[in-house]
Design a protein around this motif. Structure first.
Motif, PDB file in Angstrom:
ATOM      1  N   LYS A 207       0.826  -1.204   0.000  1.00  0.00           N
ATOM      2  CA  LYS A 207       0.000   0.000   0.000  1.00  0.00           C
ATOM      3  C   LYS A 207       0.861   1.255   0.000  1.00  0.00           C
ATOM      4  O   LYS A 207       0.546   2.248  -0.672  1.00  0.00           O
ATOM      5  CB  LYS A 207      -0.952  -0.007   1.189  1.00  0.00           C
ATOM      6  CG  LYS A 207      -1.982  -1.122   1.129  1.00  0.00           C
ATOM      7  CD  LYS A 207      -3.086  -0.927   2.139  1.00  0.00           C
ATOM      8  CE  LYS A 207      -4.006   0.211   1.748  1.00  0.00           C
ATOM      9  NZ  LYS A 207      -5.081   0.417   2.737  1.00  0.00           N
ATOM     10  N   TYR A 397      -5.495   0.782  -7.750  1.00  0.00           N
ATOM     11  CA  TYR A 397      -5.556   0.750  -6.286  1.00  0.00           C
ATOM     12  C   TYR A 397      -4.303   0.000  -5.869  1.00  0.00           C
ATOM     13  O   TYR A 397      -3.449  -0.314  -6.709  1.00  0.00           O
ATOM     14  CB  TYR A 397      -6.858   0.117  -5.782  1.00  0.00           C
ATOM     15  CG  TYR A 397      -6.955  -1.388  -5.966  1.00  0.00           C
ATOM     16  CD1 TYR A 397      -6.881  -2.254  -4.883  1.00  0.00           C
ATOM     17  CD2 TYR A 397      -7.120  -1.941  -7.235  1.00  0.00           C
ATOM     18  CE1 TYR A 397      -6.973  -3.635  -5.064  1.00  0.00           C
ATOM     19  CE2 TYR A 397      -7.208  -3.303  -7.415  1.00  0.00           C
ATOM     20  CZ  TYR A 397      -7.136  -4.144  -6.325  1.00  0.00           C
ATOM     21  OH  TYR A 397      -7.209  -5.496  -6.498  1.00  0.00           O
ATOM     22  N   GLY A 460     -12.497   6.390  -3.012  1.00  0.00           N
ATOM     23  CA  GLY A 460     -11.201   6.187  -3.645  1.00  0.00           C
ATOM     24  C   GLY A 460     -11.356   5.714  -5.074  1.00  0.00           C
ATOM     25  O   GLY A 460     -10.615   6.144  -5.968  1.00  0.00           O
ATOM     26  N   ALA A 461     -12.347   4.844  -5.327  1.00  0.00           N
ATOM     27  CA  ALA A 461     -12.576   4.355  -6.687  1.00  0.00           C
ATOM     28  C   ALA A 461     -12.964   5.502  -7.621  1.00  0.00           C
ATOM     29  O   ALA A 461     -12.520   5.554  -8.775  1.00  0.00           O
ATOM     30  CB  ALA A 461     -13.661   3.281  -6.680  1.00  0.00           C
ATOM     31  N   GLN A 464      -9.734   7.319  -8.305  1.00  0.00           N
ATOM     32  CA  GLN A 464      -8.839   6.529  -9.158  1.00  0.00           C
ATOM     33  C   GLN A 464      -9.346   6.547 -10.602  1.00  0.00           C
ATOM     34  O   GLN A 464      -8.541   6.577 -11.551  1.00  0.00           O
ATOM     35  CB  GLN A 464      -8.733   5.090  -8.651  1.00  0.00           C
ATOM     36  CG  GLN A 464      -8.165   4.949  -7.240  1.00  0.00           C
ATOM     37  CD  GLN A 464      -6.707   5.353  -7.123  1.00  0.00           C
ATOM     38  OE1 GLN A 464      -6.037   5.659  -8.113  1.00  0.00           O
ATOM     39  NE2 GLN A 464      -6.188   5.350  -5.908  1.00  0.00           N
ATOM     40  N   THR A 574      -3.743   5.593   0.562  1.00  0.00           N
ATOM     41  CA  THR A 574      -3.813   5.461  -0.893  1.00  0.00           C
ATOM     42  C   THR A 574      -4.932   6.343  -1.448  1.00  0.00           C
ATOM     43  O   THR A 574      -4.797   6.927  -2.527  1.00  0.00           O
ATOM     44  CB  THR A 574      -4.031   3.999  -1.331  1.00  0.00           C
ATOM     45  OG1 THR A 574      -5.281   3.522  -0.851  1.00  0.00           O
ATOM     46  CG2 THR A 574      -2.915   3.103  -0.808  1.00  0.00           C
ATOM     47  N   ARG A 575      -6.042   6.440  -0.714  1.00  0.00           N
ATOM     48  CA  ARG A 575      -7.116   7.336  -1.141  1.00  0.00           C
ATOM     49  C   ARG A 575      -6.681   8.792  -1.018  1.00  0.00           C
ATOM     50  O   ARG A 575      -7.004   9.627  -1.877  1.00  0.00           O
ATOM     51  CB  ARG A 575      -8.382   7.080  -0.320  1.00  0.00           C
ATOM     52  CG  ARG A 575      -9.041   5.742  -0.608  1.00  0.00           C
ATOM     53  CD  ARG A 575     -10.467   5.703  -0.085  1.00  0.00           C
ATOM     54  NE  ARG A 575     -10.543   5.722   1.368  1.00  0.00           N
ATOM     55  CZ  ARG A 575     -10.568   4.635   2.131  1.00  0.00           C
ATOM     56  NH1 ARG A 575     -10.497   3.443   1.581  1.00  0.00           N
ATOM     57  NH2 ARG A 575     -10.662   4.743   3.428  1.00  0.00           N
TER      58      ARG A 575
END
Length: 589
Positions: A207, A397, A460-461, A464, A574-575
């Motif tokens: 990550k 991701y 997050g998606a 991304q 990561t988000r």
């Protein structure tokens, strides 16, 4: 305290209600106004009005959404002059929208371009909170999203003059013991530093590779955006860009995670999850767990990329990164099969198993070739590309780093890489971007996720997906890609079915109770600002959400602002990295 990046002076929220658990759709109903078009004092019914709570760019479309059985008049009011600047009628966007609860209408005020503070008023709905129109409206969001990484540093004291309310002593300074199932005293392996994962204090290499890779991509796109002194990093004043200072903290940890064979250990955690506690009070024994090829290949790519970007600033550090990456590649070539990580028996912390390491290997080959110009790495990338058709089929991701590899190919000189490989990458990128544009256009809320696409980390998606669209726009300059990417940012900032800004400390209705250990164990009413929470998740992945929702609820509405809702309200770096990139793209592009 006045200069602290986490000082209340910098907070953009004036809403101080604190609740342990809050269903946002219910809370929006509680705040419903009964105002008519001419009653200026009543707030809008935010179960029916959906807009970006921060604001809009002057030259971009400006659209808010309204749930209503009929079209209604609206007006835009200059908040400072208290005068109407635009009047219009709502236009039908989508009939019988499930998430909105009725027909969905749009208020298009794109013609308003002057910088300032504005209010949207809709007859029978009420007035929105003030929002801004400004060409740098998202720059503070980008800075705050990046400053969260400083607060997530492990192994360093953060003085209050830097971290404000969240200043603390150094934590986890004894990481860690090499994990072994054999009896006896475990061997110490220095693994201090790095970033906490997000919600808890684990350090997961797969990550961290993705988050740091996204931030280095941000630097590569906008190298002047975050100069020395802009982010209040502990190293500020050293002449280096603060963004590179922040990422270096993670890079030095990654360098420590390499073993004698060249492989990279997978994670540093305790044996079992810990309860929420301030980081400096966590005295649990922490272990360095066995390597995986996904962690190794991702670390290879990250360090090779770093060797290019840090070379003008610190040639010695850059060389160390490059040599470590090459040692990692040698391990990968000697171990062609995926070595997946599995938690050993009686270990119950997060696993982050990656069943396919081809994307990490491809990213490593691309970055090593760009760093060294050694044809062996280009040959390795071509070999992977020929076996992986399409090369890119989904947004990224931590388990799919392919978009980061594509970003590096796009930033490289067109003739610096194999022509056929680059053409294949661009073709797949634009094909995916076209799909995302179509999804966005066919959705009343202009989301790039269909109902079946919602899962853990939906916010997050969305971002991304926006990253894919930004890459496609960078290559093609096609405006549709850029606008669809901006629509995803609008969504996480409030133009969504719950009318929530999902970033803590921004907007008037943002999360107050994130599942985030630092925020959960401090002594302050408000959480750490700048955290992007997970967002709606129809999997009903924790007991709090299971109690609050049925499986028949609209996927985009299944969100709970509660410390008990890990599945919808947790934090994740990561988000935050994706948020920093997208907010920066629309600030500096």
């Amino acid at each position: 305290m006045a200069n602290s990046i986490f000082s209340p002076k910098f907070s953009q929220t004036g809403w101080n209600i604190r609740m342990r658990s809050c269903l946002w759709i219910f809370f929006a109903a509680l705040s419903a106004g009964s105002s008519s078009f001419g009653q200026n004092s009543d707030a809008a019914d935010y179960s029916r009005l959906f807009n970006n709570q921060i604001g809009y760019l002057p030259s971009a479309p400006k659209i808010a959404l309204v749930s209503s059985p009929t079209g209604l008049p609206f007006e835009i009011i200059d908040a400072e002059a208290d005068r109407s600047v635009l009047k219009g009628m709502l236009e039908l966007a989508e009939p019988e929208n499930q998430a909105g609860g009725a027909d969905l209408w749009l208020a298009d005020f794109s013609i308003v371009k002057a910088t300032g503070n504005y209010i949207l008023s809709v007859e029978g709905i009420g007035k929105s909170d003030p929002f801004q129109i400004d060409d740098r409206i998202y720059a503070p969001l980008a800075s705050r999203a990046l400053s969260v990484f400083t607060l997530h540093r492990s192994g360093i004291a953060l003085p209050k003059i830097l971290a404000g309310n969240w200043g603390r002593d150094a934590s986890h300074i004894h990481d860690g013991f090499l994990f072994s199932e054999a009896p006896g005293n475990p061997q110490i392996h220095p693994a201090t530093g790095g970033w906490f994962d997000g919600s808890d204090y684990g350090k997961y290499v797969v990550k961290g590779n993705y988050a740091a890779g996204m931030l280095l991509t941000l630097y590569e796109f906008f190298p002047q955006a975050f100069p020395d002194g802009s982010l209040m990093a502990p190293e500020r004043g050293n002449g280096a860009p603060d963004l590179l200072d922040e990422v270096r903290w993670q890079l030095e940890f990654v360098l420590r995670m390499q073993n004698d064979q060249g492989a990279f250990y997978h994670k540093v955690t305790s044996l079992n999850p810990i309860s929420p506690i301030p980081p400096e009070k966590d005295e649990s024994e922490r272990f360095v767990f066995p390597p995986s090829t996904a962690a190794t290949a991702g670390a290879c790519a990250l360090l090779a990329k770093a060797s290019r970007l840090y070379s003008p600033l610190d040639a010695t550090f850059a060389a160390a990164c490059r040599q470590s990456a090459q040692r990692g590649w040698n391990f990968l070539t000697a171990h062609a099969q995926n070595i997946e990580f599995e938690n050993p028996p009686n270990v119950h912390t997060k696993n982050y198993r990656d069943i396919d390491d081809a994307d990490e290997r491809f990213w490593a080959a691309v970055e090593l070739y760009l760093a060294t110009n050694d044809p062996v790495y280009q040959t390795g990338a071509i070999a992977i590309e020929r076996k992986r058709i399409p090369l890119l089929s989904a947004a990224g991701y931590w388990g799919n780093v392919m978009p980061l590899a594509i970003a590096s190919l796009l930033k490289a000189e067109p003739d610096s890489f194999d022509k056929e490989l680059r053409e294949a990458a661009v073709k797949d990128l634009l094909s995916l971007a076209d799909i995302l544009v179509e999804k966005t256009r066919s959705n009343g809320f202009q989301l790039s996720l269909r109902e079946e696409d919602f899962s853990w980390g939906s916010n997050g998606a969305l971002l991304q997906n926006a990253f894919i669209l930004c890459l496609a726009h960078t290559h093609s300059q096609k405006r549709a890609y850029k606008l669809a990417a901006l629509d995803q940012l609008h969504a996480v900032l409030g133009r969504n079915p719950l009318s929530i800004c999902y970033v803590t400390g921004f907007g008037r209705r943002s999360p107050k109770r994130p599942y985030h250990f630092i925020s959960m164990t401090d002594k302050f009413d408000d959480p750490v600002p700048g955290l992007l929470v997970a967002g709606p998740n129809p999997t009903l992945g924790d007991s709090a959400v299971k109690k609050a929702f049925s499986s028949g609820a609209a996927p985009a509405t299944i969100y709970l602002d509660s410390e008990e809702s890990l599945s919808t309200n947790d934090a994740d770096l990561t988000r935050n990295a994706a948020l920093a990139f997208i907010a920066s793209y629309f600030s500096f592009e």
